[in-house]
Each structure stands twice: as structure tokens, then as C-alpha cells.
Design an enzyme around this catalytic site. Structure first.
Site, PDB file in Angstrom:
ATOM      1  N   TYR A 195      10.137  -3.718  18.179  1.00 58.35           N
ATOM      2  CA  TYR A 195      10.219  -3.812  16.718  1.00 58.35           C
ATOM      3  C   TYR A 195      11.492  -4.549  16.297  1.00 58.35           C
ATOM      4  O   TYR A 195      11.457  -5.449  15.448  1.00 58.35           O
ATOM      5  CB  TYR A 195      10.193  -2.411  16.116  1.00 58.35           C
ATOM      6  CG  TYR A 195      10.399  -2.377  14.621  1.00 58.35           C
ATOM      7  CD1 TYR A 195       9.366  -2.703  13.757  1.00 58.35           C
ATOM      8  CD2 TYR A 195      11.631  -2.012  14.073  1.00 58.35           C
ATOM      9  CE1 TYR A 195       9.544  -2.679  12.381  1.00 58.35           C
ATOM     10  CE2 TYR A 195      11.818  -1.982  12.706  1.00 58.35           C
ATOM     11  CZ  TYR A 195      10.777  -2.313  11.862  1.00 58.35           C
ATOM     12  OH  TYR A 195      10.971  -2.295  10.502  1.00 58.35           O
ATOM     13  N   SER A 251       0.813  -1.223   0.000  1.00 55.95           N
ATOM     14  CA  SER A 251       0.000   0.000   0.000  1.00 55.95           C
ATOM     15  C   SER A 251       0.841   1.266   0.000  1.00 55.95           C
ATOM     16  O   SER A 251       0.364   2.339  -0.376  1.00 55.95           O
ATOM     17  CB  SER A 251      -0.949   0.009   1.206  1.00 55.95           C
ATOM     18  OG  SER A 251      -0.211  -0.002   2.416  1.00 55.95           O
TER      19      SER A 251
END
Length: 248
Positions: free
Chosen positions: A140, A10
């Protein structure tokens, strides 16, 4: 004509990589949670499909619709800037569900056809934070480091079937990953961390590294097409510098 399936198309690295492979004449299966036809050039070689890598039914549907896959690019991921002691366990699980478990699920779904054909390349996009750690990115970083450990073992498992596994490590660039990270972080940092966290947040959101979108697209292309490509491939000038500093 070869087919590449790319997750997380996207925006950012995924979108640029999909466009790059299209320009090289490949059939591109570009996946994202909410497909938007206008993001990529119209092409008979482009297939847009909805995909949630945390949903088994969604993965199965995409694999069935994609047809034979020559290259899988696991690019989908979400970011998180956070102070560990102030991060909810549910948030940690969300990061791992997408960045790590979702990637493993995609690999599990694609491997049978590659193994049967004795051909294929699996490319996992991680980050140079695994080489040069940064503050407020512990969760992360852990999710990406787990992918790298998974990939190195997977490569040995798939080598007898001539299926290659490669890791592309972007440096810091301006992508929506930072925006996603902001959406998941608490801006009311614990008092003890307030000044430190504000400084780190401002620096990270600025995307001050040297990695361009095209650096990553070209890195993925090399990983997909160059049989002599190293397993770990830094993408971006800062990524290359971090690798050199780490003696990699």
C-alpha cells in the site's frame, strides 16, 4: 460556479469532501463504483456518476458527463494489510491498478481540458505512511509513494499551463479503507509472523490515529482554493506530527 470531480465518494474522506464542497456552493461530481443517492444531501449542484478508475471506458464516460472540471480530487483507493512474502502478486497488481495506475488514468483524462484553459488543480490524496512507514503496509505504501513521485514530476510538466498539482496526506483515521484492507488480507498469517501480525492488525483496525474526516475535507478545500498552499499538505493532527518528525 466551479466544478470539482471527486473519486471514491462512497464513504470516508471522499464522502466528507464531497459534502464539504457542496456546502461551499460548488458543483460536485461525486463518483463511486455504485452510486447511492442517499449518501449526500440532495442538491441541484450534485452529480452522482458511476466510476471504475481501472476501466478506460468508465473514465471516458465520466469525463464526458462531468463537463468542464476545475478541480480533480483523486481520492479513490483500496487498502492492504499484508505480510509481503505471503502476498500474491495478483493482489499487489490490484492495489497498484487502483491506487496508482487508476489515478494516473484520471489525470491523463482531465489534463487536456485544464491545459487548454490554462487553469485547474489536480489533488492527489495519499497517506502519511509515505512519511512514517508502518509494518504490513509495504505494498500500500509503495502505491502511494509512487503517486507522490508521479505528482512532483507532473507538477513541473503542467506548470507552464498554470495547472497546479497538490498532494494531501491524511494520517490514520477510521475509514472503510481498513475494512477494504481486511477483505484482501489472509488471516492465517505465516507462523513466523503470527504474533506480530495479530498485534499490528488489531492496532490498525482500531484506527487509533488523530485524523478526522473533516480534517481531510478541509485540507482538500485548501489545496483547491489557496494559491499559496504547499504542494505537500498533511491533514490531521497525527499527520502534522509525522511531518514535523520527518523534518518536512
Amino acid at each position: 460556479m466551479k466544478t470539482v470531480l471527486i473519486t471514491g465518494c462512497s464513504s470516508g474522506f471522499g464522502l466528507e469532501t464531497a459534502a464539504y464542497f457542496l456546502a461551499q456552493g460548488w458543483r460536485v461530481v461525486a463518483t463511486m463504483r455504485d452510486p447511492q443517492p442517499g449518501l449526500l444531501p440532495a442538491s441541484d449542484h450534485l452529480v452522482l456518476l458511476p466510476l471504475d478508475v481501472t476501466d478506460a471506458a468508465s473514465i471516458a464516460s465520466v469525463i464526458a458527463a462531468a463537463g468542464p472540471i476545475d478541480v480533480l480530487v483523486n481520492n479513490a483507493g483500496i487498502g492492504l494489510l499484508s505480510i509481503v512474502e505471503d502476498t500474491e502478486i495478483a493482489t499487489m497488481r490490484e492495489i497498484f491498478d487502483t491506487n496508482t495506475i487508476g489515478l494516473m488514468a484520471m489525470v491523463k483524462a482531465v489534463v487536456p481540458q485544464m491545459r487548454a484553459r490554462k487553469a485547474g488543480v489536480i489533488i492527489n490524496v495519499t497517506s502519511t505512511v509515505t512519511v512514517k512507514p508502518l509494518p504490513m503496509l509495504a505494498v500500500y505504501t509503495a502505491s502511494k509513494a509512487a503517486v507522490e513521485a508521479f505528482s512532483t514530476s507532473l507538477a513541473l510538466e503542467l506548470a507552464p499551463f498554470d495547472v497546479a498539482v497538490r498532494i494531501v496526506l491524511p494520517g490514520q483515521g477510521k475509514t472503510k479503507l481498513g475494512e477494504n484492507a481486511r477483505a484482501r488480507m489472509k488471516m492465517d498469517f505465516p507462523p513466523a509472523y503470527q504474533a506480530f501480525a495479530q498485534e499490528v492488525f488489531a492496532r490498525t483496525m482500531a484506527g487509533s490515529g488523530g485524523t478526522l474526516l473533516e480534517d481531510v475535507a478541509q485540507g482538500v478545500w485548501r489545496a483547491a482554493t489557496d494559491p499559496d498552499c504547499p504542494m505537500f499538505l498533511p491533514a490531521g493532527s497525527d499527520a502534522v506530527a509525522h511531518f514535523a518528525e520527518a523534518g518536512r
